[in-house]
Write a protein that holds these residues in place. Structure first.
Motif, PDB file in Angstrom:
ATOM      1  N   GLY A   1       0.822  -1.144   0.148  1.00  0.00           N
ATOM      2  CA  GLY A   1      -0.289   0.202   0.066  1.00  0.00           C
ATOM      3  C   GLY A   1       0.957   1.294   0.076  1.00  0.00           C
ATOM      4  N   GLY A   2       2.189   1.082   0.081  1.00  0.00           N
ATOM      5  CA  GLY A   2       2.997   2.351   0.138  1.00  0.00           C
ATOM      6  C   GLY A   2       3.311   2.882  -0.545  1.00  0.00           C
ATOM      7  N   VAL A   3       3.732   3.981  -1.135  1.00  0.00           N
ATOM      8  CA  VAL A   3       3.881   4.616  -2.371  1.00  0.00           C
ATOM      9  C   VAL A   3       4.864   4.739  -3.368  1.00  0.00           C
ATOM     10  N   THR A   4       4.684   4.367  -4.549  1.00  0.00           N
ATOM     11  CA  THR A   4       5.428   3.653  -5.062  1.00  0.00           C
ATOM     12  C   THR A   4       5.593   4.790  -6.937  1.00  0.00           C
ATOM     13  N   PHE A   5       6.418   4.707  -7.592  1.00  0.00           N
ATOM     14  CA  PHE A   5       6.954   5.451  -9.152  1.00  0.00           C
ATOM     15  C   PHE A   5       6.909   4.555  -9.841  1.00  0.00           C
ATOM     16  N   VAL A   6       6.041   4.221 -11.021  1.00  0.00           N
ATOM     17  CA  VAL A   6       5.995   3.405 -11.960  1.00  0.00           C
ATOM     18  C   VAL A   6       6.196   4.360 -13.984  1.00  0.00           C
ATOM     19  N   PRO A   7       6.738   3.335 -14.319  1.00  0.00           N
ATOM     20  CA  PRO A   7       6.986   3.537 -16.104  1.00  0.00           C
ATOM     21  C   PRO A   7       5.152   4.105 -16.315  1.00  0.00           C
ATOM     22  N   ARG A   8       5.579   5.247 -16.994  1.00  0.00           N
ATOM     23  CA  ARG A   8       3.458   5.269 -17.467  1.00  0.00           C
ATOM     24  C   ARG A   8       2.949   4.744 -17.780  1.00  0.00           C
ATOM     25  N   ASP A   9       3.678   3.697 -18.899  1.00  0.00           N
ATOM     26  CA  ASP A   9       2.454   2.504 -19.516  1.00  0.00           C
ATOM     27  C   ASP A   9       2.564   0.979 -18.663  1.00  0.00           C
ATOM     28  N   ALA A  10       3.194   1.480 -16.863  1.00  0.00           N
ATOM     29  CA  ALA A  10       2.593  -0.053 -16.201  1.00  0.00           C
ATOM     30  C   ALA A  10       2.050  -0.074 -15.971  1.00  0.00           C
ATOM     31  N   VAL A  11       1.097  -1.655 -16.075  1.00  0.00           N
ATOM     32  CA  VAL A  11       0.178  -2.242 -15.688  1.00  0.00           C
ATOM     33  C   VAL A  11       0.234  -2.833 -13.781  1.00  0.00           C
ATOM     34  N   PRO A  12      -1.106  -2.463 -13.024  1.00  0.00           N
ATOM     35  CA  PRO A  12      -1.217  -2.933 -11.708  1.00  0.00           C
ATOM     36  C   PRO A  12      -1.439  -4.493 -12.308  1.00  0.00           C
ATOM     37  N   PRO A  13      -0.451  -5.260 -11.423  1.00  0.00           N
ATOM     38  CA  PRO A  13      -0.736  -4.629  -9.919  1.00  0.00           C
ATOM     39  C   PRO A  13       0.862  -3.761 -10.130  1.00  0.00           C
ATOM     40  N   HIS A  14       1.124  -3.149  -8.668  1.00  0.00           N
ATOM     41  CA  HIS A  14       2.272  -2.487  -8.924  1.00  0.00           C
ATOM     42  C   HIS A  14       3.036  -2.516  -7.689  1.00  0.00           C
ATOM     43  N   ARG A  15       3.593  -3.110  -8.329  1.00  0.00           N
ATOM     44  CA  ARG A  15       4.823  -2.983  -6.377  1.00  0.00           C
ATOM     45  C   ARG A  15       5.927  -2.443  -6.021  1.00  0.00           C
ATOM     46  N   CYS A  16       6.305  -2.265  -4.807  1.00  0.00           N
ATOM     47  CA  CYS A  16       7.356  -0.796  -4.197  1.00  0.00           C
ATOM     48  C   CYS A  16       8.830  -1.670  -4.266  1.00  0.00           C
TER      49      CYS A  16
ATOM     50  N   ALA B   1      14.383 -17.622  -8.962  1.00  0.00           N
ATOM     51  CA  ALA B   1      15.027 -18.319 -10.438  1.00  0.00           C
ATOM     52  C   ALA B   1      14.554 -16.637 -11.132  1.00  0.00           C
ATOM     53  N   ARG B   2      13.289 -16.146 -11.414  1.00  0.00           N
ATOM     54  CA  ARG B   2      12.926 -15.693 -11.906  1.00  0.00           C
ATOM     55  C   ARG B   2      11.542 -15.206 -11.676  1.00  0.00           C
ATOM     56  N   VAL B   3      11.034 -14.231 -11.916  1.00  0.00           N
ATOM     57  CA  VAL B   3       9.485 -13.733 -12.295  1.00  0.00           C
ATOM     58  C   VAL B   3       8.693 -13.274 -13.081  1.00  0.00           C
ATOM     59  N   LEU B   4       7.503 -14.159 -13.623  1.00  0.00           N
ATOM     60  CA  LEU B   4       7.886 -14.379 -15.158  1.00  0.00           C
ATOM     61  C   LEU B   4       6.310 -13.275 -15.261  1.00  0.00           C
ATOM     62  N   ASP B   5       6.276 -12.707 -16.383  1.00  0.00           N
ATOM     63  CA  ASP B   5       4.870 -11.742 -16.837  1.00  0.00           C
ATOM     64  C   ASP B   5       3.750 -12.750 -16.870  1.00  0.00           C
ATOM     65  N   GLU B   6       3.546 -13.589 -17.176  1.00  0.00           N
ATOM     66  CA  GLU B   6       2.466 -13.907 -16.720  1.00  0.00           C
ATOM     67  C   GLU B   6       1.578 -14.130 -14.914  1.00  0.00           C
ATOM     68  N   ARG B   7       0.385 -14.058 -15.439  1.00  0.00           N
ATOM     69  CA  ARG B   7      -0.055 -14.373 -14.307  1.00  0.00           C
ATOM     70  C   ARG B   7      -0.438 -15.947 -14.012  1.00  0.00           C
TER      71      ARG B   7
ATOM     72  N   ALA C   1      -5.373 -14.732  -8.637  1.00  0.00           N
ATOM     73  CA  ALA C   1      -5.222 -15.618 -10.089  1.00  0.00           C
ATOM     74  C   ALA C   1      -4.200 -14.456 -10.549  1.00  0.00           C
ATOM     75  N   ALA C   2      -4.345 -13.129 -10.064  1.00  0.00           N
ATOM     76  CA  ALA C   2      -3.841 -12.041 -11.432  1.00  0.00           C
ATOM     77  C   ALA C   2      -2.832 -12.005 -11.123  1.00  0.00           C
ATOM     78  N   ASP C   3      -2.158 -13.027  -9.474  1.00  0.00           N
ATOM     79  CA  ASP C   3      -0.723 -12.848  -9.114  1.00  0.00           C
ATOM     80  C   ASP C   3       0.674 -12.802 -10.448  1.00  0.00           C
ATOM     81  N   ARG C   4       1.810 -12.426 -10.130  1.00  0.00           N
ATOM     82  CA  ARG C   4       2.814 -12.537 -10.602  1.00  0.00           C
ATOM     83  C   ARG C   4       3.048 -14.078 -10.607  1.00  0.00           C
TER      84      ARG C   4
END
Ligand SMILES: [Zn+2]
Ligand SMILES: [Zn+2]
Length: 210
Positions: free
Chosen positions: A104-119, A142-148, A172-175
Motif C-alpha cells: 500500500g506504500g507509494v511507488t513511482f512506475v513507468p507511465r505504461d506500467a499495468v497493475p498490479p504495482h510493486r514498490c 530464480a525469476r519473476v515471470l510476466d504471466e499471471r 489469480a492475477a498474481d505474477r
C-alpha cells in the motif's frame, strides 16, 4: 537530515532539513512553502506561498520565474523540484505515482506500467530468499515471470498455477515466481524450479550470493 515520507499534499508545504547548514538559496528551496505538481508533459508546476505558479522543466534545466529567466540562475524552484523527487514526494519525469499492491506504500512506475504495482521493497529479484507461507520452507527466487497465476501452466500436471490445489485462495492475477528450494541447492547442481503465485512467498532480508 529529516526523514521525508511520500505525501498527498495539496497545500504548499515547507521542508526542513536542518536549514542552518545550507546556503541562502538552497535554504529557501527547502524551507519556503511551495506546492510541486507534476504535469502531463513531464514538466513541474511550482506554486509559491504568494500564489505564483512557475513551470520547471528538468530536462531543459529551466524555470519560468524571473530569477531564472533574467539571471539564468539555478533558482529555488528548480532546486525544490529536485529535492522533492529525491525525497520521493513527486514522480520523476516519465513515471507516475502509484500504490504498491502489496504494502500500500507509494511507488513511482513507468507511465505504461499495468497493475498490479510493486514498490522496490515488495518486488522480488533473482537471488532473493523467500519463505513459502504454506510450508515455511525457504526458497531462492530464480525469476519473476510476466504471466499471471491463471495463465502459467505447470508442465508436470497440466494445470495452471492458480488451479493447483495448494494455491487455492491466492489471487489469480498474481505474477508467477519461479524459485528453487534452498536445501536442493546444496544437493544438486541444477536444482529444480517450482512456480508459485507471488503472494504465497514472503520476503526475507536475505539474498543468496553465489
Ligand atoms: Zn524559478
Ligand atoms: Zn510495497
Amino acid at each position: 537530515m529529516t526523514l521525508i515520507t511520500p505525501s498527498d499534499d495539496t497545500e504548499p508545504t515547507a521542508l526542513a532539513p536542518g536549514p542552518e547548514r545550507l546556503d541562502a538559496r538552497s535554504r529557501r528551496a527547502w524551507t519556503e512553502r511551495m506546492l510541486v505538481d507534476r504535469r502531463e508533459d513531464d514538466s513541474y508546476a511550482v506554486t509559491t506561498e504568494s500564489g505564483h505558479t512557475y513551470r520547471v522543466d528538468l530536462a531543459e534545466h529551466s524555470c519560468s520565474c524571473p530569477d531564472h529567466r533574467i539571471r539564468g540562475e539555478q533558482c529555488k524552484h528548480l532546486r525544490r523540484v529536485a529535492i522533492e523527487i529525491t525525497a520521493r514526494r513527486v514522480a520523476p519525469p516519465g513515471r507516475e505515482r502509484a500504490r504498491c499492491d502489496v504494502c500500500g506504500g507509494v511507488t513511482f512506475v513507468p507511465r505504461d506500467a499495468v497493475p498490479p504495482h510493486r514498490c522496490r521493497r515488495c518486488r522480488l529479484v533473482p537471488g532473493d530468499v523467500v519463505v513459502d507461507r504454506e510450508t515455511g520452507k525457504r526458497l531462492v527466487v530464480a525469476r519473476v515471470l510476466d504471466e499471471r497465476a491463471d495463465e502459467h501452466v505447470i508442465q508436470a500436471t497440466g494445470e495452471t498455477v492458480a488451479e493447483y490445489e495448494r494455491n487455492d485462495g491466492y489471487p489469480a492475477a498474481d505474477r508467477v515466481v519461479e524459485a528453487t528450494y534452498l536445501t536442493d541447492r546444496h544437493r544438486r547442481r541444477r536444482p529444480r524450479r517450482y512456480a508459485f503465485p507471488r503472494s504465497r512467498l514472503d520476503r526475507t532480508d536475505e539474498q543468496l550470493v553465489e
